[in-house]
Motif scaffolding. Structure first.
Motif, short mmCIF file in Angstrom:
data_model
loop_
_atom_site.label_atom_id
_atom_site.label_comp_id
_atom_site.label_asym_id
_atom_site.label_seq_id
_atom_site.Cartn_x
_atom_site.Cartn_y
_atom_site.Cartn_z
N LYS A 106 0.84 -1.21 0.00
CA LYS A 106 0.00 0.00 0.00
C LYS A 106 0.87 1.26 0.00
CE LYS A 106 -3.02 2.89 2.80
NZ LYS A 106 -3.42 3.75 1.69
N MET A 148 2.29 1.69 -3.46
CA MET A 148 1.26 2.13 -4.41
C MET A 148 0.91 3.60 -4.18
SD MET A 148 0.48 -0.58 -6.16
CE MET A 148 -1.17 -0.81 -6.76
N ASP A 149 0.80 4.00 -2.90
CA ASP A 149 0.46 5.39 -2.61
C ASP A 149 1.60 6.32 -3.02
OD1 ASP A 149 -1.92 4.53 -1.62
OD2 ASP A 149 -1.48 4.90 0.50
N TRP A 150 2.82 5.86 -2.78
CA TRP A 150 3.99 6.68 -3.15
C TRP A 150 4.04 6.89 -4.67
CZ3 TRP A 150 8.91 4.52 -5.17
CH2 TRP A 150 9.89 5.50 -5.35
N ILE A 151 3.89 5.80 -5.41
CA ILE A 151 3.93 5.91 -6.88
C ILE A 151 2.71 6.70 -7.38
CG2 ILE A 151 3.84 4.61 -9.05
CD1 ILE A 151 5.47 2.41 -7.64
N GLY A 152 1.54 6.45 -6.74
CA GLY A 152 0.34 7.20 -7.12
C GLY A 152 0.54 8.70 -6.93
N GLY A 153 1.26 9.07 -5.87
CA GLY A 153 1.54 10.48 -5.61
C GLY A 153 2.41 11.09 -6.70
N ALA A 210 2.54 9.88 -9.79
CA ALA A 210 1.69 9.88 -10.99
C ALA A 210 0.70 11.04 -10.95
CB ALA A 210 0.96 8.55 -11.12
N ALA A 211 0.24 11.40 -9.74
CA ALA A 211 -0.72 12.50 -9.60
C ALA A 211 -0.08 13.84 -9.95
CB ALA A 211 -1.28 12.54 -8.18
N GLN A 212 1.25 13.89 -9.96
CA GLN A 212 1.95 15.10 -10.39
C GLN A 212 2.32 15.01 -11.87
OE1 GLN A 212 5.11 16.25 -7.45
NE2 GLN A 212 4.27 14.53 -6.30
N ASN A 213 1.84 13.97 -12.52
CA ASN A 213 2.15 13.73 -13.93
C ASN A 213 3.65 13.54 -14.15
OD1 ASN A 213 1.57 13.27 -16.60
ND2 ASN A 213 1.33 15.43 -17.15
N PHE A 270 5.19 10.35 -13.41
CA PHE A 270 5.49 8.91 -13.46
C PHE A 270 5.61 8.44 -14.90
CE2 PHE A 270 4.03 4.50 -13.78
CZ PHE A 270 4.91 3.87 -12.94
N GLY A 285 7.51 1.62 -14.30
CA GLY A 285 8.17 1.00 -13.16
C GLY A 285 7.78 -0.45 -13.05
#
Lengths: 408, 117
Positions: B27, B30-35, B37-40, B42, B45
């Motif tokens: 989790k 996923m949250d770290w990578i999602g963060g 990705a949310a900044q565009n 990513f 990986g």
């Protein structure tokens, strides 16, 4: 009686006649197909009030369209052979064309037209306009209202798109399996945009907006009805549409104003559509390709569960994490951060929100306002004020004003 | 915008985590990578599991490792977009893998392949 009958038939039959004729005459004659379909309805309008409505109105329309198409072909043939001087006998023998208004041919023609109109060389907005005109039978007025554009702009848009269609010499067909993935992707994007146009449109015409969504769903369902296009992403998209549409009634306040998700009366959610959404999501879960429609349908599914549980928000957060990895969009980034605040707490979400770099986006400041509420109300107010000044529509300004009032 | 690879190195790849720990770690990752990705920011990986892993050496000698026994086994990577190496380093600082003492994240710029690096 014919006063209601003809508009009703126009909505359901115009697109069928146009598609079948386009298929017959070729895309370069798309305007001729539209004209013939239009003339057919004009004749109905002129004769039915006096002679009475025919016993089988639909069959009457098909028969008239068929004759008009044959005349058109004959004229074209005469022109090609006599006037244009191509009198090489034997090379261009005119055969009476089969104008088939069978159910199968109507469905096939619409499906094939859908693929032709969603060709990547045509701009997305023009694809939507063409789809509304040719496949949904919308009038220019209606398209203009739905897309919040002037009639002139829509006419120009359609004209240019038809030029492209003519110049491109596309063949009206459903692509072969090898090409299907890419072409289907284009079709789904257009249907997704068509649906969103209806669902998120600023247009005040609620009936028209719901009709737009309904048409997008009908066209998506057309793909599901065909063996070669009944694929997991198509089912996922229809599932998403079902879930979204289930909230139509609940989104409208008594005065026609927008009711936010959290303030909706869930007894107004359409359970039948939710059940259908679950069914299509299940159908979509075959195979191993995970499209953005799968993820969005998954998120939409969780939104149909009103209970504010940690499980729900954790699931939504993870789906947004995946969606953003697949395809970034500011709205997904904002919704992801909201889900993060529900799953991991407001403090964690504020840190992430500050990194989003979406200054200029009113929803970004609205989110910050929401996150700071209860933590630092002065900051929350400042963010809501920023959101208000950036908001583009009266509806958004009203929503933000309500938040400011609640905070004050 | 440049691209940087963030390479996760685990000091002790043999340490077996409990399913609960695994879930927490998943989790967080996923949250770290999602963060990111949310900044565009990513790009891509993946994880690099130890099963079906081999080392091919000089003279094509193929061995089953060693993995885990040696220090700093590579466990995965992500590629991010960043204006500067410092921005990429800031992303790396949030990596959950760094909760393990001795673990590191190596940050490396990707060559552009256009001769300019």
């Amino acid at each position: 009686m014919e006063q209601q009958l003809i508009p009703h038939l126009f909505r359901s039959e115009f697109r069928k006649i146009t598609s079948v004729l386009c298929k017959l005459l070729g895309l370069e004659n798309i305007e001729a197909a539209e004209d013939i379909a239009g003339e057919t309805f004009l004749l109905a309008l002129e004769t039915w009030p006096y002679k009475g409505v025919p016993e089988n109105p639909v069959a009457w329309l098909y028969a008239v369209a068929k004759n008009k198409a044959k005349n058109h072909l004959q004229r074209g043939h005469i022109f090609a052979t006599k006037v244009a001087g191509q009198l090489k006998s034997g090379t261009q023998v005119f055969e009476e064309a089969e104008v088939g208004f069978t159910e199968q041919n109507i469905t096939d023609s619409q499906l094939q037209m859908l693929f032709a109109l969603c060709h990547p060389s045509i701009a997305p907005e023009a694809q939507i306009g063409l789809a509304l005109r040719i496949l949904c039978g919308f009038g220019i007025d209606e398209i203009a209202t739905a897309l919040l554009k002037s009639k002139e702009a829509i006419n120009k848009l359609l004209y240019r798109a038809k030029e492209k269609l003519r110049a491109g010499q596309f063949i009206i067909e459903v692509p072969q399996e090898a090409e299907m993935g890419k072409r289907l992707g284009n079709v789904l994007t257009t249907l997704y945009l068509l649906y969103s146009e209806g669902y998120y449109s600023e247009s005040h015409d609620n009936v028209l907006r719901e009709e737009l969504c309904g048409e997008a769903m009908r066209l998506t369902y057309l793909l599901i009805g065909n063996g070669s296009t009944n694929l997991p992403p198509v089912n996922a998209l229809l599932s998403l549409m079902c879930f979204q549409s289930s909230r139509f009634a609940a989104r409208k306040g008594s005065g026609g104003e927008m009711v936010l998700y959290y303030e909706q009366d869930e007894s107004l959610w359409d359970q039948e559509l939710i059940t259908k959404g679950v069914y299509f999501l299940h159908q979509a879960s075959q195979g191993n390709a995970l499209s953005k429609y799968h993820l969005e349908a998954g998120i939409a599914y969780w939104y149909t569960i009103k209970a504010d549980t940690h499980e729900k928000w954790e699931a939504i957060l993870q789906l947004f994490n995946q969606l953003l990895r697949l395809e970034y969009s500011p709205i997904a980034a904002l919704n992801r951060t909201y889900a993060l605040s529900k799953a991991n707490g407001k403090q964690a979400a504020i840190i992430e929100a500050e990194k989003l770099n979406l200054a200029g986006n009113p929803f970004y400041f609205a989110l910050l306002g929401e996150l700071y509420t209860g933590i630092d109300n002065a900051k929350a107010m400042a963010h809501y004020r920023a959101a208000y000044s950036l908001a583009k529509t009266a509806r958004d300004r009203q929503t933000i004003q309500n938040k400011i009032d609640a905070l004050a | 915008m440049k691209e940087f690879m963030l390479i996760f190195r685990h000091e002790d790849g043999n340490k077996i985590a409990s399913p609960e720990q695994m879930q927490v770690w998943m989790k967080q990752t996923m949250d770290w990578i999602g963060g990111i990705a949310a900044q565009n920011k990513f790009v891509e990986g993946n994880g690099l599991p130890f099963d079906e892993a081999r080392v091919v050496g000089h003279n094509n000698v193929v061995t089953n490792g060693p993995f885990g026994d040696i220090k700093e086994t590579i466990g995965g990577y992500i590629v991010v977009k960043a204006e500067t190496i410092d921005e990429a380093v800031e992303f790396a600082k949030g990596a959950p893998v760094l909760q393990g003492a001795g673990n590191t994240v190596e940050v490396r710029k990707l060559a552009k392949g256009d001769g300019t690096h």
